[in-house]
Design a protein around this motif. Structure first.
Motif, PDB file in Angstrom:
ATOM      1  N   UNK A  28      38.681  -5.324  -6.583  1.00  0.00           N
ATOM      2  CA  UNK A  28      37.934  -4.195  -6.029  1.00  0.00           C
ATOM      3  C   UNK A  28      36.442  -4.351  -6.317  1.00  0.00           C
ATOM      4  N   UNK A  29      36.116  -4.654  -7.588  1.00  0.00           N
ATOM      5  CA  UNK A  29      34.718  -4.794  -7.987  1.00  0.00           C
ATOM      6  C   UNK A  29      34.039  -5.952  -7.268  1.00  0.00           C
ATOM      7  N   UNK A  30      34.743  -7.070  -7.120  1.00  0.00           N
ATOM      8  CA  UNK A  30      34.140  -8.233  -6.467  1.00  0.00           C
ATOM      9  C   UNK A  30      33.924  -7.976  -4.978  1.00  0.00           C
ATOM     10  N   UNK A  31      34.876  -7.309  -4.341  1.00  0.00           N
ATOM     11  CA  UNK A  31      34.688  -6.942  -2.941  1.00  0.00           C
ATOM     12  C   UNK A  31      33.514  -5.995  -2.766  1.00  0.00           C
ATOM     13  N   UNK A  88      30.600  -5.941  10.103  1.00  0.00           N
ATOM     14  CA  UNK A  88      31.767  -6.825  10.046  1.00  0.00           C
ATOM     15  C   UNK A  88      31.605  -7.969   9.041  1.00  0.00           C
ATOM     16  N   UNK A  89      30.381  -8.526   8.942  1.00  0.00           N
ATOM     17  CA  UNK A  89      30.150  -9.616   7.989  1.00  0.00           C
ATOM     18  C   UNK A  89      30.354  -9.131   6.558  1.00  0.00           C
ATOM     19  N   UNK A  90      29.833  -7.949   6.246  1.00  0.00           N
ATOM     20  CA  UNK A  90      29.986  -7.406   4.898  1.00  0.00           C
ATOM     21  C   UNK A  90      31.452  -7.139   4.583  1.00  0.00           C
ATOM     22  N   UNK A  91      32.195  -6.618   5.552  1.00  0.00           N
ATOM     23  CA  UNK A  91      33.620  -6.318   5.348  1.00  0.00           C
ATOM     24  C   UNK A  91      34.407  -7.601   5.115  1.00  0.00           C
ATOM     25  N   UNK A  92      34.201  -8.582   5.987  1.00  0.00           N
ATOM     26  CA  UNK A  92      34.946  -9.837   5.888  1.00  0.00           C
ATOM     27  C   UNK A  92      34.595 -10.584   4.605  1.00  0.00           C
ATOM     28  N   UNK A  93      33.307 -10.656   4.286  1.00  0.00           N
ATOM     29  CA  UNK A  93      32.887 -11.379   3.079  1.00  0.00           C
ATOM     30  C   UNK A  93      33.429 -10.712   1.826  1.00  0.00           C
ATOM     31  N   UNK A 121      42.766  -9.759  -1.092  1.00  0.00           N
ATOM     32  CA  UNK A 121      42.038  -9.296   0.098  1.00  0.00           C
ATOM     33  C   UNK A 121      42.172  -7.786   0.253  1.00  0.00           C
ATOM     34  N   UNK A 122      43.391  -7.279   0.087  1.00  0.00           N
ATOM     35  CA  UNK A 122      43.605  -5.836   0.214  1.00  0.00           C
ATOM     36  C   UNK A 122      42.762  -5.061  -0.802  1.00  0.00           C
ATOM     37  N   UNK A 123      42.796  -5.506  -2.064  1.00  0.00           N
ATOM     38  CA  UNK A 123      42.024  -4.810  -3.097  1.00  0.00           C
ATOM     39  C   UNK A 123      40.520  -4.962  -2.862  1.00  0.00           C
ATOM     40  N   UNK A 124      40.082  -6.146  -2.420  1.00  0.00           N
ATOM     41  CA  UNK A 124      38.677  -6.348  -2.110  1.00  0.00           C
ATOM     42  C   UNK A 124      38.208  -5.424  -1.001  1.00  0.00           C
ATOM     43  N   UNK A 125      39.063  -5.213  -0.002  1.00  0.00           N
ATOM     44  CA  UNK A 125      38.721  -4.291   1.083  1.00  0.00           C
ATOM     45  C   UNK A 125      38.511  -2.871   0.561  1.00  0.00           C
ATOM     46  N   UNK A 126      39.292  -2.483  -0.445  1.00  0.00           N
ATOM     47  CA  UNK A 126      39.132  -1.145  -1.023  1.00  0.00           C
ATOM     48  C   UNK A 126      37.730  -0.978  -1.586  1.00  0.00           C
ATOM     49  N   UNK A 127      37.239  -1.999  -2.278  1.00  0.00           N
ATOM     50  CA  UNK A 127      35.876  -1.937  -2.808  1.00  0.00           C
ATOM     51  C   UNK A 127      34.827  -1.932  -1.715  1.00  0.00           C
ATOM     52  N   UNK A 128      35.079  -2.691  -0.662  1.00  0.00           N
ATOM     53  CA  UNK A 128      34.132  -2.763   0.463  1.00  0.00           C
ATOM     54  C   UNK A 128      33.974  -1.396   1.118  1.00  0.00           C
ATOM     55  N   UNK A 164      36.112  -8.832   1.557  1.00  0.00           N
ATOM     56  CA  UNK A 164      37.561  -9.039   1.510  1.00  0.00           C
ATOM     57  C   UNK A 164      37.897 -10.459   1.042  1.00  0.00           C
ATOM     58  N   UNK A 165      37.165 -11.446   1.562  1.00  0.00           N
ATOM     59  CA  UNK A 165      37.444 -12.838   1.186  1.00  0.00           C
ATOM     60  C   UNK A 165      37.141 -13.105  -0.287  1.00  0.00           C
TER      61      UNK A 165
END
Length: 358
Positions: free
Chosen positions: A90-93, A113-118, A252-259, A120-121
């Motif tokens: 979450x924090x890294x996303x 979209x770039x911020x979301x994808x980056x 990816x799912x957890x990273x999206x939460x942070x995004x 999440x990745x």
């Protein structure tokens, strides 16, 4: 009798429902012991959630990251892994999205979209580290994900301090409007609640979860490795690659939460002393939801409503907000100890069965 056994098995939908009811009843007993009126408290909780459009919108905002972190934990569970590193992912996303949202000047149709994808990745890659260590070195993912949570926290604070910090503040510069996920007209309709596109991203992620795991060859391999890695290896599947892939997707799912939290709600990132807690709450959401996408969404609705509604209990019924954590903890306890729920249900249905037979 077969139907009776099916009703009270662990996978029955009735078990979590009864567990929720038992958790609420236990919470009521705690309130009574503390001298509070549980009917007034629960009424205030419902009123806080559904009282006006703003509060309802804020409840949805609270639910959104819980869906994503719940999906993160559930995906790992379904593939035989235990990802409790949602906090770090979450924090890294969040940090990645903050860097892109603040530092880059781009058109909105590229920037957001770039911020979301980056984000999440990077969350996925953070999860993949634990997957790689398990696949190649046999290191238990519980240990590595816990350690990575703290590394992510301090790394995020370092990035904000060194590159994003507003002078004299403990938070970053605001993200560019072109990177925002705020949902303008819907937010206005809901009394200026912090509604954002992340809610739709979370629901789309639940759909992807289902399709990927149950409708694709790759999903079959991931589940097979989780059920029995030795049999999967014998069948010619690359077990190590699937372990890394599973943790990557989970991250990816957890990273999206942070995004979605930083781009849709706050639009800045603060230097914090502790992680926000969504990753750990995601474990409870996944458990209550039975590690299924629909179950996770419904469990997140319950947890988010209880969390946001606790403010109503505090103001209208003078109940300390900590009581709501007792209720949530009770629900988790009864879901986890499903044998207690079955013990309560079985005599009821056995008696009904006997009456029908007579």
């Amino acid at each position: 009798m077969d139907k009776l056994i099916k009703i009270v098995t662990k996978d029955s939908a009735l078990v979590p429902l009864v567990a929720i009811l038992m958790g609420l009843l236990f919470g009521a007993l705690v309130m009574l012991a503390g001298g509070y009126n549980p009917l007034t408290a629960y009424g205030a909780l419902v009123g806080k959630v559904f009282g006006d459009p703003y509060d309802f919108g804020e409840t949805v905002r609270e639910i959104t990251p819980l869906i994503l972190t719940g999906l993160s934990v559930a995906f790992a569970f379904r593939t035989g892994l235990f990802n409790i590193g949602g906090e770090g992912q979450f924090m890294m996303g969040m940090t990645t999205a903050s860097v892109i949202g603040i530092k880059l000047q781009l058109p909105w149709f590229i920037h957001a979209p770039l911020a979301v994808v980056a984000g999440a990745l990077v969350g996925g890659l953070w999860g993949a580290i634990a997957g790689y260590l398990k696949a190649k070195r046999g290191v238990n993912e519980v240990i590595t994900t816990i350690m990575l949570n703290w590394i992510a926290l301090f790394l995020s604070n370092y990035v904000v301090n060194q590159f994003l910090l507003q002078p004299g503040q403990q938070r970053s510069y605001p993200t560019q409007d072109s990177a925002s996920l705020s949902f303008g007209w819907l937010s206005e309709m809901m009394g200026n609640a912090r509604m954002h596109w992340g809610t739709f991203i979370a629901l789309a992620a639940a759909t992807v979860f289902y399709v990927l795991l149950w409708k694709t060859k790759q999903g079959y391999e991931l589940r097979a490795v989780g059920h029995n890695p030795h049999a999967a290896r014998y069948a010619g599947m690359n077990v190590n690659r699937n372990i890394v892939k599973s943790m990557f997707i989970s991250g990816i799912f957890a990273g999206l939460a942070g995004v979605v939290d930083v781009l849709g709600v706050f639009h800045y990132q603060t230097v914090v002393a502790a992680t926000p807690g969504y990753g750990f709450d995601g474990v409870a959401v996944a458990l209550l939801g039975g590690n299924t996408p629909l179950g996770v969404v419904l469990a997140a609705v319950l947890f988010g409503s209880l969390t946001y509604g606790s403010a109503g209990m505090s103001f209208a019924a003078d109940v300390p907000p900590e009581i709501i954590r007792v209720v949530i903890g009770s629900v988790i306890f009864f879901v986890a100890t499903h044998g207690i729920v079955r013990w309560v249900l079985l005599p009821i249905y056995a008696k009904r069965k006997k009456e029908e037979a007579a």
